[in-house]
Enzyme design. Structure first.
Site, short mmCIF file in Angstrom:
data_model
loop_
_atom_site.label_atom_id
_atom_site.label_comp_id
_atom_site.label_asym_id
_atom_site.label_seq_id
_atom_site.Cartn_x
_atom_site.Cartn_y
_atom_site.Cartn_z
N HIS A 162 -9.29 -3.48 10.20
CA HIS A 162 -9.27 -3.28 8.75
C HIS A 162 -9.78 -4.52 8.01
CE1 HIS A 162 -7.70 0.60 7.67
NE2 HIS A 162 -6.50 0.45 8.21
N HIS A 204 -6.32 -1.70 15.31
CA HIS A 204 -6.56 -0.99 14.06
C HIS A 204 -6.38 -1.91 12.85
CE1 HIS A 204 -6.36 2.70 11.47
NE2 HIS A 204 -5.60 1.90 10.73
N GLU A 205 -5.25 -2.59 12.80
CA GLU A 205 -4.99 -3.45 11.63
C GLU A 205 -5.99 -4.60 11.58
OE1 GLU A 205 -3.12 -1.95 9.71
OE2 GLU A 205 -2.09 -0.68 11.19
N GLY A 254 3.47 2.43 10.74
CA GLY A 254 3.27 1.65 11.96
C GLY A 254 3.05 0.17 11.66
N ALA A 255 2.14 -0.11 10.73
CA ALA A 255 1.82 -1.49 10.42
C ALA A 255 0.96 -1.53 9.17
CB ALA A 255 1.05 -2.13 11.58
N MET A 256 0.72 -2.76 8.67
CA MET A 256 -0.03 -2.90 7.43
C MET A 256 -0.99 -4.08 7.51
SD MET A 256 -0.68 -1.82 4.45
CE MET A 256 -1.96 -2.62 3.50
N GLU A 257 -2.22 -3.83 7.09
CA GLU A 257 -3.32 -4.78 7.28
C GLU A 257 -3.45 -5.85 6.20
OE1 GLU A 257 -3.69 -1.45 6.50
OE2 GLU A 257 -5.35 -1.16 5.10
N ASN A 258 -2.36 -6.26 5.53
CA ASN A 258 -2.44 -7.29 4.49
C ASN A 258 -3.36 -8.43 4.94
OD1 ASN A 258 -0.10 -5.92 3.31
ND2 ASN A 258 0.98 -6.86 5.02
N GLU A 279 0.85 -1.19 0.00
CA GLU A 279 0.00 0.00 0.00
C GLU A 279 0.89 1.24 0.00
OE1 GLU A 279 -2.77 0.42 3.26
OE2 GLU A 279 -3.65 2.20 2.35
N1 B3K Z 1 -2.87 1.04 5.75
C1 B3K Z 1 -1.55 1.21 6.26
C2 B3K Z 1 -0.86 2.37 5.64
C3 B3K Z 1 0.20 2.04 4.71
C4 B3K Z 1 0.67 3.26 3.98
C5 B3K Z 1 1.89 3.10 3.25
N2 B3K Z 1 2.31 4.27 2.53
C6 B3K Z 1 -1.53 1.36 7.74
C7 B3K Z 1 -2.85 1.58 8.37
O1 B3K Z 1 -3.41 2.63 8.31
O2 B3K Z 1 -3.38 0.66 8.92
ZN ZN Z 2 -5.30 2.03 8.76
#
Ligand code: B3K
Ligand code: ZN
Length: 873
Positions: free
Chosen positions: A298, A294-295, A258-262, A118
């Protein structure tokens, strides 16, 4: 670089029904083979995004294509001139993750491969329709050396894993949910994990795992617990259940955010997942809890229902931040959580909304989407959802959210679909409310009042305005919910009866402000009430009401709304500090209003059970907040005034601070809890005041807290009080020892770096340059950059704004250097300079000149170019 516009949005001509990816991971390069099952309405040209890729081959339905006649390729696209409506396209690319310092796409962090896609990182892995409205089913095969990379992960379920010759192994993952490519993830490394289980509300058994480097295995339990609490909370509060049999979290050291919701494979900045009492502070614990939640949230607000395009980013981020704030609020103290959120909003988001990068929560254009992961999209976006929640009430809001998820499950939608679902479920008209989505800027409410003794009528006049922002000079009025209380002479909430409409009859009444000017008449008063305006900060606006200091003290003592009780104290202190800063500039003698000192004394002696709240009440507004309240600001005058108030309080009340410190200091073993956190925060505040007092030498108190406590929160509090104090010899001894002890724990080292970079006693630019030269610093690691450069320029305002302008030039040099390595992080660092118009006189001009120097640098990234050029307009 060119801007792209929301108004130019077109639906994709082709979609990718299925994506099969094979990763052949080798030390010198990684090959990516992709097989795309493509479908469109008609035959035509296929234009795929791709960046920094070496193209190996392209095939269409099994036949090789040739460059020139069949396809063309440049720095941004692979264009296949003609494909049928249904076909299979096979593409091979080669990439070098080990050289990827931008940390987007596939990269290597401390010996492990990981991804961040993302918003537009997938195009650095393979050519693809890299846009969120193209959703696909993924099968991912990873092949790598087994001894170096024993763990191979991707989204969904593991369907096959086997040994291959040459010491390699293979893992094949299948994700049954279709998803946009920004949610794709891959991890390969030598990792350990902890495992737990969660049974969902319909009885599905889910395996939960947290993967970390071996040395961190003892720091995963808290995040796991937070994950389980999040899963349960989302079921209870929103009816949202998890939808796969496995959920993985991986911690990595080098991470831009901070982190990523893959989907089912969240990747986290290690600072947002690793914790134990020796290596994480209370702040870190609460951040971890919020980000894990939060993640996880998502999974529905973002993954099951995703964004049609990146202009809709706040659709998932605003809603998810709102959800995580509700969660955190439920886990601790709602008022304290609200105060923290509003502090951030008013200090940093309001500044953004008043600056050159101001944008609506649904922007109309951007040059680089990475620059739009902002406080506006996230925090103001969450406030906008909160206002909908307040207008609808909890039950209707839940019906709206149920409808939204049910209607749009599996779709990529816009903010309009969200508002429409809320409207349809509640029957409440949100037509005017939609202005919040496309107008930037912070609305201002100017309130005056009048009391008529003969009729007993109390009138409020409310005027709303909003300053011009880059996207528009003229604003349509906003729909602003304003929660109001009216206090009688005893300080009790009076019944609120609107003269024209008898049905209002509550202690807190939400008024809908919709006109540029509006008048409300309340009846039945025997004396003029004191208004408690915008209770619980019911809308993200600036409020102006000519409160006297007496009225503020009255609200501080009596308001039934905890947020406004705190806010009355902040307004009083702001008024006092800013008045003193005028006196500093005029060279007049300074004296602190006795009423502030008396209030603090009373608060300190009160036997309050809510320690966290007491700590908030005793905290002066930050320098950054005060600068925002006084534009154009004289940083040094405000700093001097604020320091004078702190020292006066410290000198006059040192005995009260000491006894409050002692009451909250105990030998109980550390435990992260709302109560413990509250106590420690209050104690730390007292310690800071004590070390500022010249009525005694309290350095030993700090040294002994540092030496004897069993947790990092107390140690950090003691060290930072020392670092900022006149006891520099003692500070240095403790800080050196601390570094010696923790030099192999990166997260603790980061805290050490940020204490030094943020210290009031730092030796200016030379001091921070020493930190850059320290072996603990690494410019390629975003956490270290944030700890040193980010903290110095963003928080150590006194030293950053040194009169010579050396701070600005120093920052510019770092930005230019970093732009070659990691444009996203470099662009973030421009933030402090963009505020040049808010700094008075020559200082502001120097900041502007520095921006101009950055702009004239050759080969700037789109990221830095966008922020710098917009700031110079
Ligand atoms: N969705 C990610 C954001 C990543 C952005 C990278 N440029 C984190 C979050 O909001 O949960
Ligand atoms: Zn987010």
């Amino acid at each position: 670089p060119k801007a792209i516009y929301l108004k130019d949005y077109e639906a994709p001509k082709f979609t990718v029904l299925h994506t099969a990816l094979t990763f052949l991971i080798e030390e010198e390069a990684t090959e990516v083979h992709s097989l795309l099952s493509i479908q469109g309405e008609a035959a035509g040209e296929l234009k795929l995004n791709g960046q920094a890729l070496e193209l190996v081959s392209v095939e269409l339905d099994g036949g090789a294509l040739s460059e020139g006649s069949d396809f063309s390729v440049d720095d941004d696209f692979l264009v296949i001139h003609q494909i049928p409506a249904h076909c299979k396209v096979a593409i091979k690319t080669r990439i070098k993750p080990q050289e990827n310092t931008a940390l987007e796409g596939l990269y290597k962090s401390a010996g492990m491969y990981c991804t961040q896609c993302e918003a537009e990182g997938f195009r650095r892995i393979t050519y693809f329709l890299d846009r969120p409205d193209v959703m696909s089913i993924y099968d991912v095969t990873i092949i790598a050396d087994k001894s170096k990379y024993p763990v191979l992960l991707s989204n969904g379920n593991l369907v096959e894993s086997k040994e291959l010759e040459g010491g390699k192994h293979l893992a094949h993952w299948h994700d049954p949910h279709k998803k946009p490519c920004y949610l794709f993830a891959l991890v390969a490394g030598d990792l350990r994990h902890i495992e737990d289980r969660f049974t969902t509300m319909s009885g599905t058994d889910v395996t939960l795992r947290i993967y970390v480097e071996p040395q961190n295995i003892d720091k995963c339990d808290f995040a796991m617990d937070a994950l389980k609490r999040s899963m349960k909370w989302d079921e209870e509060r929103y009816g949202r259940e998890y939808d796969l049999d496995i959920f993985n979290i991986v911690a990595v050291d080098d991470f831009n955010m901070g982190a990523m919701e893959n989907k089912s494979l969240n990747i986290f900045n290690s600072s947002c997942v690793l914790a134990n009492s020796a290596t994480a502070t209370d702040n870190a614990y609460s951040r971890i809890e919020a980000i894990v939640a939060h993640e996880y949230f998502h999974n529905w607000s973002g993954n099951r229902v995703t964004c049609r395009d990146w202009f809709q980013l706040s659709l998932k981020e605003g809603f998810t931040v709102f959800r995580d704030s509700q969660f955190s609020s439920d886990m601790s103290s709602p008022v304290v959580k609200r105060i923290d959120d509003v502090n951030l909003l008013r200090t940093a988001q309001f500044a953004e909304d008043a600056g050159p990068m101001a944008h609506p929560i649904r922007p109309a254009s951007f040059i680089e989407i990475s620059n739009f992961y902002t406080l506006t999209i996230y925090e103001k976006g969450a406030e906008v959802v909160r206002m909908i929640h307040n207008l609808l009430g909890e039950d209707k809001f839940r019906e709206g959210s149920d409808l939204y998820f049910q209607r749009h499950d599996g779709q990529a939608v816009t903010t309009e679909e969200f508002v429409k679902a809320m409207e349809d479920a509640s029957g409440i008209d949100l037509t005017q409310f939609r202005n919040w989505y496309h107008q930037a800027g912070t609305p201002e409410l100017s309130v005056t009042d009048q009391f008529d003794e003969t009729t007993g009528d109390y009138k409020l006049f409310i005027k709303q305005t909003c300053r011009p922002t880059p996207e528009s000079d003229k604003k349509e009025p906003f729909h602003i919910p304003m929660a109001l209380g009216l206090l009688d002479e005893e300080g009790n909430d009076a019944q609120i009866t609107l003269k024209s409409d008898g049905k209002f009859n509550q202690k807190t009444q939400v008024l809908s402000i919709t006109e540029p000017e509006q008048e409300f008449i309340f009846s039945g008063f025997s004396a003029k009430p004191t208004p408690s305006l915008l209770r619980d900060f019911s809308a993200p606006v600036k409020l102006h009401y000519p409160y006297t200091r007496e009225q503020l003290l009255f609200l501080l003592a009596h308001d039934s709304d905890g947020f406004n009780r705190w806010d009355a104290g902040q307004t009083l202190a702001t008024d006092i500090v800013l008045e003193l800063s005028e006196q500093v500039q005029a060279g007049e003698p300074l004296e602190v209003d006795d009423r502030l000192i008396e209030t603090f004394e009373k608060l300190l002696k009160e036997d309050s059970s809510d320690k966290a709240m007491l700590c908030k009440m005793l905290s002066l507004p930050s320098l950054a907040f005060l600068i925002e309240q006084s534009v154009p600001a004289n940083v040094h005058a405000i700093y001097t005034a604020r320091t004078f108030v702190r020292q006066t309080l410290a000198n006059q009340l040192h005995e009260a601070f000491l006894s409050c410190y002692q009451q909250n200091h105990d030998d109980e073993p550390y435990n992260y809890s709302a109560e413990g956190t509250g106590k420690r925060s209050l104690k730390s505040l007292c310690l800071h005041y004590l070390l500022e007092s010249d009525q005694g030498d309290y350095s030993q108190l700090a040294i002994s807290q540092y030496q004897n406590s069993d947790n990092l929160t107390d140690q950090h509090a003691a060290l930072s009080a020392l670092a900022n104090s006149r006891f520099q010899v003692q500070a240095k001894a403790c800080l050196d020892e601390f570094y010696e002890k923790w030099q192999h724990e990166p997260l603790v080292v980061n805290l050490w770096l940020s204490m030094l970079a943020g210290s009031d006693r730092i030796d200016g630019v030379e001091g921070v340059e020493e930190l850059i030269a320290h072996p603990a610093f690494d410019i390629k690691n975003p956490n270290k950059v944030r700890s040193v450069i980010g903290v110095f320029a963003g928080q150590n305002l006194r030293h950053f704004h040194t009169q010579t302008g050396a701070g600005y030039e120093w920052l510019a040099d770092k930005i230019i250097l970093l732009d070659r390595l990691n444009p996203q992080i470099a662009a973030r660092l421009v933030g402090p300079l963009t505020k040049w118009q808010r700094i008075v006189g020559e200082g502001g001009q120097k900041m502007r000149n520095t921006l101009a120097r950055i702009e004239s640098t050759e080969n700037l990234s789109k990221d830095v170019y966008e922020v710098v050029s917009k700031s110079l307009v």
